[in-house]
Design a protein around this motif. Sequence first.
Motif, PDB file in Angstrom:
ATOM      1  N   SER A  89       0.832  -1.198   0.000  1.00 59.97           N
ATOM      2  CA  SER A  89       0.000   0.000   0.000  1.00 59.97           C
ATOM      3  C   SER A  89       0.867   1.248   0.000  1.00 59.97           C
ATOM      4  CB  SER A  89      -0.900   0.004   1.239  1.00 59.97           C
ATOM      5  OG  SER A  89      -1.702   1.153   1.246  1.00 59.97           O
ATOM      6  N   LEU A  90       0.454   2.235  -0.778  1.00 58.37           N
ATOM      7  CA  LEU A  90       1.126   3.534  -0.762  1.00 58.37           C
ATOM      8  C   LEU A  90       0.516   4.445   0.294  1.00 58.37           C
ATOM      9  CD1 LEU A  90       1.516   4.322  -4.576  1.00 58.37           C
ATOM     10  CD2 LEU A  90       3.232   3.408  -3.003  1.00 58.37           C
ATOM     11  N   ILE A  91      -0.575   4.001   0.913  1.00 56.53           N
ATOM     12  CA  ILE A  91      -1.297   4.819   1.888  1.00 56.53           C
ATOM     13  C   ILE A  91      -0.649   4.616   3.256  1.00 56.53           C
ATOM     14  CG2 ILE A  91      -3.530   5.266   2.950  1.00 56.53           C
ATOM     15  CD1 ILE A  91      -4.749   4.083   0.330  1.00 56.53           C
ATOM     16  N   ARG A  97      -5.814   3.331   5.270  1.00 58.83           N
ATOM     17  CA  ARG A  97      -5.409   2.037   4.723  1.00 58.83           C
ATOM     18  C   ARG A  97      -6.443   0.978   5.097  1.00 58.83           C
ATOM     19  NH1 ARG A  97       0.214   1.527   5.418  1.00 58.83           N
ATOM     20  NH2 ARG A  97      -0.199   1.488   7.645  1.00 58.83           N
ATOM     21  N   ALA A 172     -10.301   6.548  -6.357  1.00 61.05           N
ATOM     22  CA  ALA A 172      -9.118   6.532  -7.231  1.00 61.05           C
ATOM     23  C   ALA A 172      -8.865   7.924  -7.818  1.00 61.05           C
ATOM     24  CB  ALA A 172      -9.302   5.505  -8.339  1.00 61.05           C
ATOM     25  N   HIS A 175      -7.461  10.157  -5.097  1.00 64.17           N
ATOM     26  CA  HIS A 175      -6.028   9.897  -4.914  1.00 64.17           C
ATOM     27  C   HIS A 175      -5.208  10.567  -6.008  1.00 64.17           C
ATOM     28  CE1 HIS A 175      -5.606   7.139  -1.535  1.00 64.17           C
ATOM     29  NE2 HIS A 175      -6.778   6.630  -1.879  1.00 64.17           N
ATOM     30  N   HIS A 176      -5.727  10.521  -7.232  1.00 65.01           N
ATOM     31  CA  HIS A 176      -4.956  11.037  -8.364  1.00 65.01           C
ATOM     32  C   HIS A 176      -4.940  12.564  -8.408  1.00 65.01           C
ATOM     33  CE1 HIS A 176      -2.971  10.812 -12.211  1.00 65.01           C
ATOM     34  NE2 HIS A 176      -3.860  11.648 -12.721  1.00 65.01           N
ATOM     35  N   ASP A 181      -0.960  10.966  -4.974  1.00 66.54           N
ATOM     36  CA  ASP A 181      -0.071  10.014  -4.327  1.00 66.54           C
ATOM     37  C   ASP A 181       0.343   8.826  -5.201  1.00 66.54           C
ATOM     38  OD1 ASP A 181      -2.442   8.603  -4.372  1.00 66.54           O
ATOM     39  OD2 ASP A 181      -2.692   8.563  -2.201  1.00 66.54           O
ATOM     40  N   VAL A 183      -1.484   6.383  -6.465  1.00 66.47           N
ATOM     41  CA  VAL A 183      -2.260   5.148  -6.326  1.00 66.47           C
ATOM     42  C   VAL A 183      -2.916   4.772  -7.654  1.00 66.47           C
ATOM     43  CG1 VAL A 183      -4.289   4.130  -5.220  1.00 66.47           C
ATOM     44  CG2 VAL A 183      -2.599   5.349  -3.843  1.00 66.47           C
ATOM     45  N   ARG A 186      -0.418   3.679 -10.543  1.00 69.52           N
ATOM     46  CA  ARG A 186       0.105   2.314 -10.481  1.00 69.52           C
ATOM     47  C   ARG A 186      -0.783   1.326 -11.223  1.00 69.52           C
ATOM     48  NH1 ARG A 186       1.575  -0.079  -4.885  1.00 69.52           N
ATOM     49  NH2 ARG A 186      -0.664  -0.048  -4.709  1.00 69.52           N
TER      50      ARG A 186
END
Length: 191
Positions: A89-91, A97, A172, A175-176, A181, A183, A186
């Motif tokens: 996880s990038l979180i 998370r 999503a 996040h973008h 970040d 997510v 990826r």
Amino acid sequence: MSTLDKASDSRTELATEESGDALHPVTRAIHWFTVLAIIAVFVSVLIGADLEDPDQKKLIVGFHQSLGLSVLLLNGLRLLWRWWHPMPSLITDPVKRRIGHLSHAAVYSLLMAQPLLGWLYVSARGRTASFWGVPMPALIDKNRELADSIHTWHENTGWLLLALIALHALAALHHHYVLKDGVLRRMVRGR
């Protein structure tokens, strides 16, 4: 070295492939094929609702069943792949998370339940489900009353799944565009 140690080492090696700016191509492929299949499943429902020709309706129903069972198969493959190939996880926030893990678990559960409910419904109607022309065994005996109940569950689960997928897509995008970040990147970008 024991079999468990070898399996753990294999999973660790595979997990390192998921780090960086892209997920493994198999992870991405399963995700996007599932997305396409789900879109096609919902489109088949919309098309089938307006059809009056019995032959066309039968064709769309067969297509819908095959796509639904394809989602079941893809999700089964996804779960096996993730067990052998965990995604880091990038979180960093533990609460976010945990929410992410719970939302994924809910989507995966519904991706298993929805096609199984459809298959149960077809079986309870006394019909044979088809997977791209291959007849599937009945899961339960014919029972019209139970079939009606399962159909209601199948429809409601479909709408719940659609709502969770919409929330997943919004998360999503958040996040973008807001968190920036990486997510979403990826899941979209190759290595």
